[in-house]
Scaffold this active site. Structure first.
Site, PDB file in Angstrom:
ATOM      1  N   GLY A  19       0.918  -1.169   0.136  1.00 58.73           N
ATOM      2  CA  GLY A  19       0.096   0.042  -0.025  1.00 58.73           C
ATOM      3  C   GLY A  19       0.883   1.320  -0.075  1.00 58.73           C
ATOM      4  O   GLY A  19       0.683   2.115  -0.904  1.00 58.73           O
ATOM      5  N   THR A  99      -1.389 -16.595   6.105  1.00 60.14           N
ATOM      6  CA  THR A  99      -1.786 -17.929   6.103  1.00 60.14           C
ATOM      7  C   THR A  99      -2.828 -18.429   7.303  1.00 60.14           C
ATOM      8  O   THR A  99      -2.102 -18.101   8.584  1.00 60.14           O
ATOM      9  CB  THR A  99      -0.668 -19.091   6.022  1.00 60.14           C
ATOM     10  OG1 THR A  99      -0.020 -18.641   4.850  1.00 60.14           O
ATOM     11  CG2 THR A  99      -1.053 -20.635   5.887  1.00 60.14           C
ATOM     12  N   GLU A 166      -0.655  -6.837  -6.971  1.00 61.65           N
ATOM     13  CA  GLU A 166       0.571  -6.164  -7.498  1.00 61.65           C
ATOM     14  C   GLU A 166       1.603  -7.535  -7.717  1.00 61.65           C
ATOM     15  O   GLU A 166       1.521  -8.499  -7.297  1.00 61.65           O
ATOM     16  CB  GLU A 166       1.038  -5.627  -6.078  1.00 61.65           C
ATOM     17  CG  GLU A 166       0.878  -6.574  -4.664  1.00 61.65           C
ATOM     18  CD  GLU A 166       2.215  -7.376  -4.447  1.00 61.65           C
ATOM     19  OE1 GLU A 166       3.362  -7.003  -5.256  1.00 61.65           O
ATOM     20  OE2 GLU A 166       2.254  -8.099  -3.863  1.00 61.65           O
ATOM     21  N   LYS A 226      -2.211 -13.787 -10.019  1.00 61.49           N
ATOM     22  CA  LYS A 226      -1.119 -13.261  -9.015  1.00 61.49           C
ATOM     23  C   LYS A 226      -0.549 -14.776  -8.397  1.00 61.49           C
ATOM     24  O   LYS A 226       0.438 -14.738  -8.234  1.00 61.49           O
ATOM     25  CB  LYS A 226      -1.845 -12.531  -7.897  1.00 61.49           C
ATOM     26  CG  LYS A 226      -0.735 -12.460  -6.589  1.00 61.49           C
ATOM     27  CD  LYS A 226       0.305 -11.661  -7.090  1.00 61.49           C
ATOM     28  CE  LYS A 226       1.125 -11.446  -5.530  1.00 61.49           C
ATOM     29  NZ  LYS A 226       2.430 -10.564  -5.967  1.00 61.49           N
ATOM     30  N   THR A 228      -0.797 -17.636  -9.450  1.00 64.83           N
ATOM     31  CA  THR A 228      -0.124 -18.413 -10.479  1.00 64.83           C
ATOM     32  C   THR A 228       1.409 -18.071 -10.583  1.00 64.83           C
ATOM     33  O   THR A 228       2.414 -18.752 -10.805  1.00 64.83           O
ATOM     34  CB  THR A 228      -0.899 -18.492 -11.681  1.00 64.83           C
ATOM     35  OG1 THR A 228      -2.143 -19.100 -11.294  1.00 64.83           O
ATOM     36  CG2 THR A 228      -0.403 -19.568 -12.905  1.00 64.83           C
ATOM     37  N   ARG A 266      13.580 -21.180 -24.309  1.00 61.10           N
ATOM     38  CA  ARG A 266      12.427 -21.705 -23.774  1.00 61.10           C
ATOM     39  C   ARG A 266      12.390 -21.325 -22.233  1.00 61.10           C
ATOM     40  O   ARG A 266      11.196 -21.531 -21.669  1.00 61.10           O
ATOM     41  CB  ARG A 266      12.164 -23.017 -24.445  1.00 61.10           C
ATOM     42  CG  ARG A 266      12.012 -23.215 -25.642  1.00 61.10           C
ATOM     43  CD  ARG A 266      12.014 -24.672 -26.068  1.00 61.10           C
ATOM     44  NE  ARG A 266      13.484 -25.410 -25.640  1.00 61.10           N
ATOM     45  CZ  ARG A 266      13.526 -26.497 -25.827  1.00 61.10           C
ATOM     46  NH1 ARG A 266      12.907 -27.403 -26.226  1.00 61.10           N
ATOM     47  NH2 ARG A 266      14.986 -27.120 -25.337  1.00 61.10           N
ATOM     48  N   VAL A 276      20.146 -20.643  -0.447  1.00 57.24           N
ATOM     49  CA  VAL A 276      19.413 -21.349   0.693  1.00 57.24           C
ATOM     50  C   VAL A 276      17.788 -21.510   0.952  1.00 57.24           C
ATOM     51  O   VAL A 276      17.384 -22.159   1.678  1.00 57.24           O
ATOM     52  CB  VAL A 276      19.953 -20.577   1.973  1.00 57.24           C
ATOM     53  CG1 VAL A 276      19.308 -19.323   2.194  1.00 57.24           C
ATOM     54  CG2 VAL A 276      19.790 -21.284   3.360  1.00 57.24           C
ATOM     55  N   CYS A 282       5.353 -13.501  -0.035  1.00 56.71           N
ATOM     56  CA  CYS A 282       4.375 -14.093  -1.026  1.00 56.71           C
ATOM     57  C   CYS A 282       4.374 -15.468  -1.691  1.00 56.71           C
ATOM     58  O   CYS A 282       3.304 -16.320  -1.569  1.00 56.71           O
ATOM     59  CB  CYS A 282       4.336 -13.240  -2.546  1.00 56.71           C
ATOM     60  SG  CYS A 282       3.987 -11.758  -2.087  1.00 56.71           S
ATOM     61  N   LYS A 345      16.069 -10.731   1.245  1.00 57.38           N
ATOM     62  CA  LYS A 345      16.802 -10.493   0.217  1.00 57.38           C
ATOM     63  C   LYS A 345      17.391  -9.182   0.430  1.00 57.38           C
ATOM     64  O   LYS A 345      17.058  -8.325   1.131  1.00 57.38           O
ATOM     65  CB  LYS A 345      15.980 -10.502  -1.229  1.00 57.38           C
ATOM     66  CG  LYS A 345      14.801  -9.663  -1.299  1.00 57.38           C
ATOM     67  CD  LYS A 345      13.996  -9.565  -2.462  1.00 57.38           C
ATOM     68  CE  LYS A 345      14.447  -9.300  -3.563  1.00 57.38           C
ATOM     69  NZ  LYS A 345      13.697  -9.076  -5.009  1.00 57.38           N
TER      70      LYS A 345
END
Length: 468
Positions: A19, A99, A166, A226, A228, A266, A276, A282, A345
């Site tokens: 947001g 979750t 997003e 999203k 997928t 491809r 790791v 996400c 990250k």
């Protein structure tokens, strides 16, 4: 074709990683639209309003400059949710969908309680027609539930529900927003009101995104796209990590294998760096949600296929931690192990599902002493991440874990150093000096491999703990 409905006021419920940056860019690019980001977390809103723009709660390269440009002009941060809802023509819902940790679907399904609370609050407050935009990552058909709540608990207001997922990668969110691969907008294509709502959102993005990069679909396709996309990306990471283990026992080089297959047009080279394991808010959450949806429709083979991506990721984290223990003569009890990096990250302060959390937890269970350095993650967050696991008491975590302000301090007299996040600053450290300051024999790991002393001068950290 411009929409008949001109958007003058936007409200975004949720001032988090999605947001905040998204609304900042919309405000920057659309100075004639007032954008108000609201959240019930007063501490977070206060941080967004801090006079020192470098202290905003989310670290993203370039974000503070965008906020500085728009804040106070047409970008506002507030805890007055009702007022922002009342004034808005368009409302983005960008709250957390973790979750579930309880009840039906525990451990897999998305917890939609915050989405429902938003819908009920909007229905209670709204006195005129609104366009509601799903920005949170949601299970397919959530828009149907939103519509039922809004239509049956409100004040006779007409609502149009759009899906606008997003596709931001943390660390490059500002670039991703300025130059998106695509903007996906799903809505009711079968009615004039639905098409008009879609066009209204197209017009907002049209301030800086070309029509060719804006894709409109039905709402169900948008919601599922999203999940997928994240599932496909995570599957690539788990696939190369599975091959990295095979490479180790066959003496093949996983980097060479990745380069070879990545040159196949491809397949392509992206998301083929062994590591790791992937982290972030996400990938794991969305795949588990996808697994739950598949199981709810009786598609057990589909569910098993995608669940294996998660199992492989968990295995990779355990395997890396076990490698550290094995290398240190099968015991790390009482030994100092330095973890460089805690964010999942580089170029973000987000730690959700970071591999470092689980590697540290494994090593703490083996009674190691952990020292952590990360340039953007606070001690408070690091300890909170470990406390959340519930593996040990808060007192035990604070006795075994320390957080320091420099990488050199973290590594001094350590038995082993593991680079858990690929921060660019780690590449330019004086690794020879660090090695000499460690206890001998000293061991270094770059997120996948054990490095020998001769490899230090060419250290490249050819990995990333990638996520969305």
């Amino acid at each position: 074709m411009k929409s008949k409905k001109q958007i003058k006021n936007i409200c975004c419920i949720g001032a988090g990683y999605v947001g905040g940056p998204t609304m900042a860019i919309i405000a920057q690019k659309s100075p004639e639209i007032n954008v108000t980001v609201v959240d019930i977390n007063a501490k977070r809103i206060a941080a967004w309003n801090d006079p020192d723009v470098e202290k905003i709660p989310i670290y993203e390269p370039g974000l503070s400059e965008v906020v500085a440009e728009a804040r106070g002009r047409n970008l506002f941060f507030s805890t007055d949710v009702d007022a922002a809802i009342d004034a808005a023509d368009m409302i983005f819902i960008s709250v957390n969908t973790p979750t579930k940790t309880y009840g039906m679907g525990k451990g897999m399904a998305a917890d939609l309680k915050y989405i429902e609370l938003c819908a009920r609050q909007i229905a209670r407050v709204a006195k005129n027609d609104k366009i509601i935009v799903e920005k949170s990552t949601l299970p397919v058909r959530t828009a149907e539930a939103l519509k039922r709540i809004l239509d049956n608990t409100g004040n006779g207001v007409n609502f149009q529900i759009l899906s606008n997922p997003e596709f931001l990668a943390e660390g490059t969110a500002v670039t991703d927003l300025h130059k998106p691969d695509r903007v996906l907008i799903g809505g009711d294509l079968d009615t004039e009101a639905g098409r008009e709502a879609i066009q209204a959102l197209v017009d907002v993005y049209g301030h800086w995104v070309s029509d060719d990069n804006i894709l409109t679909t039905n709402v169900w396709s948008s919601e599922l796209s999203k999940l997928t996309a994240n599932a496909f990306l995570a599957q690539r990471v788990s696939s190369i990590n599975a091959m990295s283990e095979l490479c180790e026992v066959t003496e093949a080089d996983v980097q060479e294998v990745a380069k070879a297959i990545g040159m196949d047009s491809r397949i392509g080279p992206k998301f083929l760096k062994a590591s790791v394991g992937f982290g972030g808010s996400c990938f794991q959450k969305d795949i588990l949600n996808l697994v739950y949806i598949a199981k709810s429709f009786g598609l057990n083979e589909v569910a098993d296929y995608w669940e294996q991506v998660i199992l492989m990721n968990d295995h990779q984290k355990r395997r890396f931690a076990a490698k550290i223990v094995k290398t240190l003569f099968n015991t790390v009890s009482g030994k100092k192990i330095a973890l460089l990096g805690w964010a999942f990250k580089k170029d973000t302060n987000d730690t959700r599902e970071s591999a470092a959390i689980y590697v540290a937890d494994y090593l703490l269970n083996e009674q190691a002493e952990i020292v952590v350095y990360d340039p953007k993650v606070t001690q408070e967050q690091i300890l909170a991440d470990l406390d959340y696991l519930g593996t040990r008491s808060e007192v035990e975590n604070r006795a075994q874990v320390s957080v320091v302000n420099t990488p050199e301090t973290a590594c001094a007299e350590a038995h082993a150093v593991a680079v858990m996040t690929e921060w660019d600053a780690f590449k330019t450290l004086d690794w020879e000096a660090i090695y000499e300051g460690m206890l001998k024999p000293a061991f270094l790991f770059d997120g996948r491999r054990l490095l020998d002393k001769e490899a230090l001068t060419a250290i490249g950290f050819d990995f990333y703990a990638i996520g969305s």
